[in-house]
Design a protein around this motif. Structure first.
Motif, short mmCIF file in Angstrom:
data_model
loop_
_atom_site.label_atom_id
_atom_site.label_comp_id
_atom_site.label_asym_id
_atom_site.label_seq_id
_atom_site.Cartn_x
_atom_site.Cartn_y
_atom_site.Cartn_z
N LEU A 107 -0.30 -2.71 -10.96
CA LEU A 107 -0.07 -1.26 -10.89
C LEU A 107 0.70 -0.80 -12.12
N GLY A 159 -0.12 -6.99 -6.88
CA GLY A 159 -0.36 -5.56 -6.69
C GLY A 159 0.62 -4.73 -7.48
N ILE A 160 1.88 -5.09 -7.35
CA ILE A 160 2.91 -4.33 -8.05
C ILE A 160 2.71 -4.44 -9.56
N THR A 170 0.82 -1.20 0.00
CA THR A 170 0.00 0.00 0.00
C THR A 170 0.85 1.25 0.00
N SER A 222 2.60 1.65 -3.23
CA SER A 222 1.76 1.95 -4.39
C SER A 222 1.38 3.43 -4.43
N ALA A 256 -5.00 -2.92 -7.45
CA ALA A 256 -3.72 -3.27 -6.87
C ALA A 256 -3.86 -3.57 -5.39
N ILE A 285 8.88 -0.11 -10.32
CA ILE A 285 8.11 -1.36 -10.35
C ILE A 285 8.92 -2.47 -10.96
#
Lengths: 350, 112, 485, 458, 132
Positions: free
Chosen positions: C332, C328-329, C83, C86, C240, C453
């Motif tokens: 994103l 998530g990564i 989190t 991101s 994400a 990323i």
């Protein structure tokens, strides 16, 4: 509850109704005679000696008139109106004690149709119903004057009923009972309630005038403003009933005033009980009835006297007297009475 | 008289009132029916009061009260009914002055 | 200490941003705040890595015996890191996006960050529920205010769906509360031994909430529309991070709390997950809209994680936990690319684009790496996660259909490769057209964001061990509760 | 006791100040000062000091539950005065009487929250109802207001008649109006009368709190009444009657078995269904709020359904949350020129403060966490879960809560996400700050409900 | 609970006590009904349209008489209802006045106070203003 009891009551009822009708009849006659004297003229004097049969002539005349029911009126209510007025006028007499007991053939008969423990409430209940007679009649006629007069009459009657109800509370505080018989018995010492409750009586008297639509409070039939008043469209016996109901009411309110404030059938200046022992209870009862009727007669005369003496109130004056004068006065009377009685009996509170 | 008679009368009056409220369209008549309901209750309360008064005299029944408060209640119902009459009539008159009708057909007027 | 900072920084900054009208200033403050929380998070994982710093436990609602109890265990650390990592990336990569009332936009974003972090750290069910909703509400406003044309209908659908789920969850939590003798503490929940019927009821209620959030087929219908209609930064959060809330919920509040029911219902949910994966993959193949394509691919990937949760084994659970981070990564990165394309060309239609590789080589290189990670090529982070998950599913003693699930999973991976590569091929290769003829390469902020990323992808792909060690405790615990160890 | 007597006195005082004071602002200030006094006196009584000590022959019983509710009701009314007093003075010419009637209603509220005899329940309900009939029709020239008053009046007196019949039958069975006596002799003799009476009593109370299927008057009445008074009716009054119902249930129903539970559950479900589903189709925000108040009544019914400590605490919290939010919304609604949803379009641009605070109120009504409304609903649901039976009702309730989101959020959508230029009456800055304060309280209590909850242990 | 009501003060009446009243009602209503029933047949019966019209001082009647009348009559009726009910409360008190002693008196004094203040209120509000 046996048959004899019913029979005895029926006879009593018949007698009292007949008497009250007769009295009412002759009050109309008396009214005209008194008016004659007060206005320095003869009054009715053709029918019979001194015009004594005049009331019967009037009655028969009313019976024989054509019975007209206006086409735009509500027929049922039109007939119901005078019916209610007359019926209610005749009901009040049920609780008034006309005399003490008499004994016939071993039966003790009370000269009161019904000694119920809520006598005064019954009177008020019946009197309130009288408003319907006027209201229904006025409304059913579908005549502007009638309606207006009926409204006036109704609002006048309910207004004064309020003051009347309040004025009598002070009396009840003294007597502690709603039964008229008990109230009369309490006054048999000769100390009539009038002496304790002068203000209360005055208020009651005024209210009685207003309740009976008598001058100076005869606004509902103020002929100068409303033609004939609420019974304008009536004719024949229906009109008769309206007129008659008024006189019966007068009679009953006189009797009520006598009963409540002037000892009822108590014979003044005399110890009734001991007199009864000397002349017998039956004769005593007759004398008592006479005494009561004498008092009633005085009040009836008073009604007429006032009628031909005092001019009619204006409507606003009437309402003002009722609401702003009598009601506070009656409350005041009640509080003062309570105060005095309590101080007398329980001592000072502080 | 036995208590059942009073109950029957009271319930009958009450039912007449309810039916009147539900079926009539005239506001005044509905109102009168409501008053009828209230008076039926008054009758019932007084009858019950009397009944409990009689019960209280009978020690075998062991009732808690003497039944007087039933009559007390009647007084309050009368007062409240009077207040309701006052307000209700005022509302009906107000309504009449605006619409010249006391017909209760608000279902189709208020909806819009 | 760390949890409180993590929540308060975005919360206060987010609220303060409503008062700051200058756009540049607001952007800077938002970025700064997100960087600070990242710093705090990193500190929490390194210098402050001890119980005193990582837990916070204070009385909250005494009447209900509910407490402000935050703790950063391994899984929480991973998700909080995701989190906090991101958000700076989102802010920075969308630096050039223009929104009316930009300060409010950023403020709401930060508020939802606070909510998300709270969800991942709460050890108290009431608190968890609170942050669960706190994360949702700002997103609703973000999507409704700044979204696409059909935003109002779509976001209310999204909100109603998730709200329904969370209310079911609330009932489940209330039941647990009474079962635990008037306590909302997670620690008390995982000690419970309930009758099978009760467990089942609670399981179904909680699972519904999480299934809607993840989303699990057939509760997914809100998702593609919402992803499509939301402004891209919001979509980034949704896919994400927010989707991870569901899986997080499964791992934290479902499997350890009602293990028997989880075990019992595992096959049903696993089957749903498989169906969803296949379904989403096939739909994704036919998508022309970039956002929808990524959205459906997300469903497919999430489905794999659900599968691994419901066909549990040590390896599978470990895989899920790190895959949450990885996915998530990766997603994103995909969204950043989508955002760039949308901002540049004003369209998201694959068919209208083409030949970008010539015009934007840097973008292309970075995207290809991200895309490869997304389809789990070896050496990328997702490979580790997905490999472990397949391994776990195949080896799970909780199900008899491990092989079937794995085969279906492999098919979706292959399908994923097909549509992702097809998309890359269409958008980046081929001929340029009128729209893309004058395209330029991406700006520095996007380059940097994507570069971070990509670095993360490769780093984790090469050295996954530190992450795996973070989550092993919880995996053990879950398996222990389910008697599968 | 303090509150009952003082509110009656204040009512009289205001009636008379209407005669001697013609300045509207002055009257408003007198009313507000009176309200502060009333609140203060009630809080004093909560701490154990009675200004008036009258022997009520155990017809009234002042416990913490009732007194706390009184405080909440008075505080909500104070807030209502602060927010809407100016609008009250605009309804008609009899300004002082409006305030006086509200004080009389509060007297009834205090009675209903502390009755221990069916006589007092009846009196309390009537003291609440009769002034409300007048307030409903106070916009004399407006036909809608007239009709609403007539309808409300007829429905109200009709239900009063039913209630009285119920009370009379209970009296016939038990020989007493005292709740204690009734509860003590719950299974002795004349059960048929007793249960018939209870049923009638329940039905009439359902009328009063507009529980389906006895709710049909509510939308029309709330819609027709002047909006300021709708606000009062829908919040404080409704909550008060519920408190009365809870007392009744707590003492009588809770001791008379669980047969009634299914019936209450069905009523609850019907109320929720009718309120929520119908609210969706409304075009006017005012009507929507009317239906939503029915829906909220459905949630409050949970307190009756599951009589336990949770439900008693919860109903107080619910009353607080619901009153705060609804008073706030109506205060805003009164300022709007157009009551339809379209009328709210773009309010966020023309009146950002109003829009933001309204959003908070709506979120609270919808029961979204971070607002007091959430805890209110939480307690209701938790009490039902705790009581253990009829869990389907809980699920039905949350489905309906989700439906409610749909129409509450419609207002938010109008204000924030749709184009338009909503018109409002001029709004003073004091009004704005007050709204902000209310919204802040809602959120604060939503995050730290302990501030109220700690008072709630009975 | 010792409550003082009308029935406590005097010996309770039984239903038999009311029988004479019922009899009297029957008699009175019978007499009135009979008379009203007979009288239409005794007089002449010559109805004409003119005669059946309502009397309006000699001119043809205009419109319907049953129109809304001044609100004041209505007001009097309503006030009567209110005050009459308050008066009813005095009756039980008056009957039991001696037993209740000073305590009862103070209570009634309070009630009178309310009565008077209500009365004063309507006076000030002009409900009894008959002069326009």
């Amino acid at each position: 509850m046996d048959l004899a009891f019913i029979l005895e009551k029926l006879v009593l009822i018949a007698v009292i109704i007949v008497i009250s009708l007769l009295v009412a009849l002759y009050t109309t006659f008396g009214e005209r005679k008194v008016a004659g004297y007060i206005q320095d003229r003869y009054g009715p004097n053709r029918a019979g000696p001194g015009g004594i049969f005049q009331p019967f002539a009037d009655g028969i005349k009313l019976f024989m008139k054509e019975d007209v029911i206006p086409s735009s009126s509500n027929r049922f209510l039109f007939i119901l109106g005078p019916g209610i007025a007359m019926t209610m006028a005749m009901l009040t007499s049920a609780v008034i004690p006309w005399g003490n007991e008499i004994t016939i053939a071993g039966r003790t008969i009370s000269l009161q149709i019904a000694d119920i423990n809520i006598g005064i409430l019954y009177v008020f209940g019946v009197v309130s119903m009288g408003v319907y007679g006027i209201m229904i009649g006025g409304w059913a006629s579908n005549n502007k004057f009638s309606l207006l007069a009926a409204l006036r009459g109704a609002s006048q009657m309910i207004s004064y009923e309020l003051a009347m109800g309040l004025s009598i509370i002070a009396l009840l505080m003294l007597t502690g009972s709603l039964s008229l018989k008990t109230i009369v018995d309490q006054q048999s010492t000769g100390w009539w309630n009038f002496f304790y409750q002068p203000l209360g009586f005055l208020i009651f008297l005024i209210c009685a005038f207003a309740e009976c639509n008598r001058t100076p409070f005869d606004l509902p039939e103020a002929e100068s403003e409303l033609n004939q008043g609420y019974h304008q469209e009536y004719s024949s016996m229906k009109l008769g009933f309206y007129l008659f109901a008024e006189y019966v009411n007068m009679f009953i309110s006189s009797a009520l005033m006598s009963t409540l404030y002037f000892g009822g059938y108590d014979i003044p200046f005399v110890n009734d009980a001991s007199m009864g022992q000397s002349i017998g209870t039956n004769w005593l009862a007759v004398l008592q009835a006479v005494s009561l009727f004498a008092k009633v007669g005085f009040f009836l005369f008073f009604f007429m006297w006032v009628r031909w003496t005092i001019p009619r109130f204006r409507y606003d004056q009437l309402m003002k007297l009722g609401w702003k004068g009598l009601i506070p006065l009656a409350l005041f009377n009640m509080v003062i009475t309570g105060l005095i009685v309590l101080i007398k009996e329980n001592g000072w509170p502080f | 008289m036995p208590i059942n008679s009073y109950i029957f009368v009271a319930i009958a009056l009450f039912s007449i009132g309810v039916i009147g409220v539900l079926t009539r369209r005239n506001a005044i008549i509905i109102f009168m029916c409501i008053e009828l309901m209230l008076n039926a209750v008054n009758l019932l309360l007084v009858a019950f009061s009397k009944m409990h008064l009689a019960d209280a005299a009978n020690p075998a029944l062991k009732v808690a009260t003497n039944g007087a408060d039933g009559q007390l209640f009647v007084f309050f119902i009368m007062v409240v009914a009077a207040a309701e009459v006052t307000v209700g009539l005022a509302i009906i008159v107000m309504m009449y002055r605006n619409t010249h009708s006391v017909d209760v057909n608000f279902l189709n007027r208020l909806k819009n | 200490m760390v949890p409180v900072l993590l929540i308060l920084i975005p919360l206060i900054t987010g609220a303060a941003l409503f008062a700051i009208r200058q756009e540049a200033m607001a952007k800077s403050i938002a970025l700064l705040a997100s960087l600070v929380s990242l710093a705090v998070m990193l500190a929490g994982m390194s210098v402050w890595n001890d119980a005193a710093h990582l837990t916070y436990n204070q009385s909250w609602i005494g009447a209900l015996n509910s407490r402000f109890h935050f703790a950063l265990d391994g899984m929480s650390q991973l998700l909080c890191l995701l989190t906090t990592l991101s958000f700076p990336i989102i802010f920075y990569s969308t630096w050039n996006n223009q929104y009316p009332d930009h300060n409010r936009f950023l403020g709401l974003m930060l508020l939802s960050q606070a909510g998300l972090l709270g969800v991942f750290m709460s050890m108290d069910a009431m608190l968890f529920y609170f942050f669960w909703e706190l994360a949702l509400i700002p997103l609703y406003f973000l999507s409704s205010r700044w979204g696409g044309e059909k935003r109002i209908q779509v976001t209310i659908k999204f909100f109603v769906y998730t709200f329904l789920g969370s209310l079911f969850m609330l009932i489940g939590l209330i039941m647990l509360y009474f079962k635990a003798g008037g306590s909302f503490a997670w620690a008390d929940f995982v000690k419970l031994n309930m009758a099978p019927r009760e467990e089942m009821a609670i399981f179904l209620m909680l699972a519904l909430a999480f299934a809607i959030k993840m989303p699990l087929f057939p509760f997914h219908t809100w998702q593609p529309d919402t992803y499509e209609q939301s402004p891209t930064p919001v979509t980034m959060i949704l896919s994400a991070i927010m989707a991870k809330m569901g899986i997080f919920g499964l791992l934290r509040w479902l499997a350890p709390v009602v293990p028997a029911a989880t075990y019992q219902w595992g096959d049903n949910f696993a089957t749903l997950a498989v169906v969803g994966m296949l379904y989403a993959s096939f739909i994704a193949m036919r998508q022309d809209d970039l956002k929808k394509l990524v959205a459906y691919s997300s469903i497919a990937h999430i489905g794999l994680m659900i599968l691994a949760v419901f066909a549990p084994s040590y390896s599978g659970l470990q895989g899920v936990m790190i895959q949450m981070f990885n996915h998530g990564i990766n997603i994103l990165g995909m969204w950043i690319v989508v955002n760039v394309i949308e901002q540049k060309f004003g369209t998201r239609k694959i068919s209208e684009l083409g030949g970008l590789a010539q015009k934007a080589p840097v973008l292309t290189i970075l995207l290809v790496i991200v895309a490869l990670a997304n389809i789990a090529m070896p050496l990328t982070n997702a490979f580790i996660g997905e490999f472990m998950m397949f391994n776990g599913v195949l080896g799970s003693t909780a199900t008899n259909f491990g092989v079937a699930y794995a085969v279906a999973g492999i098919i979706t991976i292959i399908l994923g490769a097909v549509y992702t590569l097809k998309m890359i091929q269409k958008v980046f290769y081929g001929e340029t057209n009128a729209l893309t003829a004058n395209a330029t390469d991406i700006s520095f902020n996007v380059q940097l964001s994507l570069a971070i990323i990509v670095v993360a992808i490769l780093l984790i792909g090469l050295f996954p061990n530190p992450m795996l060690s973070l989550t092993s405790d919880l995996s053990e615990q879950i398996l222990g509760r389910m008697n599968l160890k | 006791m303090n509150a009952i007597i003082l509110s009656a006195i204040l009512g009289v005082v205001l009636m008379f100040s209407g005669i001697f004071v013609s300045n509207k602002v002055m009257l408003k200030n007198i009313a507000i000062a009176g309200m502060v006094l009333l609140l203060a006196v009630n809080i004093i009584e909560m701490n154990g000091f009675r200004v008036f000590d009258v022997n009520t022959r155990n017809m009234l019983q002042f416990n913490r539950f009732g007194l706390l509710f009184n405080s909440i009701a008075f505080a909500a009314t104070l807030l209502y005065f602060l927010l809407s007093a100016r609008d009250i003075t605009r309804v008609g010419i009899n300004v002082a009487e409006y305030f006086a009637l509200i004080f009389f209603i509060l007297c009834g509220v205090a009675l209903v929250s502390s009755f221990n005899s069916l006589l007092m329940l009846f009196l309390g309900i009537e003291i609440i109802s009769i002034p409300l009939y007048i307030l409903t029709g106070s916009d004399k020239r407006n036909l809608k207001s007239n009709e609403a008053a007539l309808k409300y009046f007829l429905m109200g007196t009709f239900s009063t008649g039913i209630m009285l019949m119920g009370i009379a039958l209970i009296y016939g069975a038990k020989g007493s109006f005292s709740l204690d006596t009734i509860a003590a002799t719950i299974n002795q003799g004349r059960d048929a009368w007793f249960y018939a009476g209870l049923l009638l009593l329940l039905i009439s109370m359902a009328f009063k709190v507009s529980v389906a299927p006895f709710h049909f008057w509510t939308p029309d009445v709330y819609d027709g009444a002047p909006t300021v008074f709708t606000s009062f009716m829908a919040t404080i009054v409704k909550a008060a009657v519920f408190i009365g119902l809870v007392r009744l249930f707590d003492i009588i129903f809770a001791t008379s078995g669980t047969d009634w539970k299914l019936m209450v559950a069905v009523l609850t479900a019907a109320t929720l269904l009718v309120g929520n589903i119908t609210a969706i189709f409304q075009q006017s925000v005012k009507r929507m709020l009317a239906y939503s108040s029915i829906a909220q009544a459905g949630f409050m019914m949970f307190a009756l359904f599951s009589i336990n400590s949770y439900s008693k605490e919860g109903i107080i919290l619910y009353a607080l949350g619901y009153s705060l939010a609804t008073v706030g919304i109506f205060a805003v609604l009164v300022k709007m020129k157009d009551y339809t949803f379209e009328g709210f379009n773009g309010l966020a641009r023309t009146q950002p403060v109003l829009a933001a605070t309204t959003t908070v109120f709506l979120l609270s009504l919808a029961g979204i966490p971070l607002t007091i409304g959430f805890f209110a609903k939480y307690f209701m649901l938790a009490s039902a879960v705790k009581s253990g039976s009829h869990l389907w009702l809980v699920f039905f309730a949350i489905l309906m809560a989700v439906v409610s989101v749909y129409y509450y959020f419609r207002v938010i959508q109008s204000m924030y996400f749709k184009e338009g230029a909503a018109e409002t009456e001029p709004v003073s800055s004091g009004f704005r700050w007050l709204l902000i304060g209310v919204a802040a309280v809602i959120i604060l209590l939503g995050i730290f409900p302990n501030m109220v909850l700690q008072y709630l242990y009975f | 609970m010792n409550l003082f009501l009308l029935q406590n003060a005097v010996a309770a009446s039984t239903a038999v006590d009311y029988l004479p009243i019922a009899l009297q009602i029957i008699c009175a209503a019978g007499f009135v009904g009979l008379t009203l029933g007979i009288s239409p047949f005794l007089g002449p019966n010559r109805k004409t349209a003119e005669k059946l019209e309502t009397f309006e001082s000699g001119i043809h009647a205009v419109g319907n008489a049953r129109q809304p009348v001044a609100i004041k009559y209505f007001l009097v009726a309503v006030l009567f209802v209110l005050f009459d009910v308050e008066v009813i409360f005095f009756y039980p008190y008056a009957v039991n006045f001696r037993e209740l002693g000073w305590n009862g008196f103070w209570a009634v004094l309070m009630f009178v106070g309310f009565f008077i203040s209500g009365f004063y209120y309507i006076l000030k509000k002009g409900a009894l203003q008959w002069e326009d």
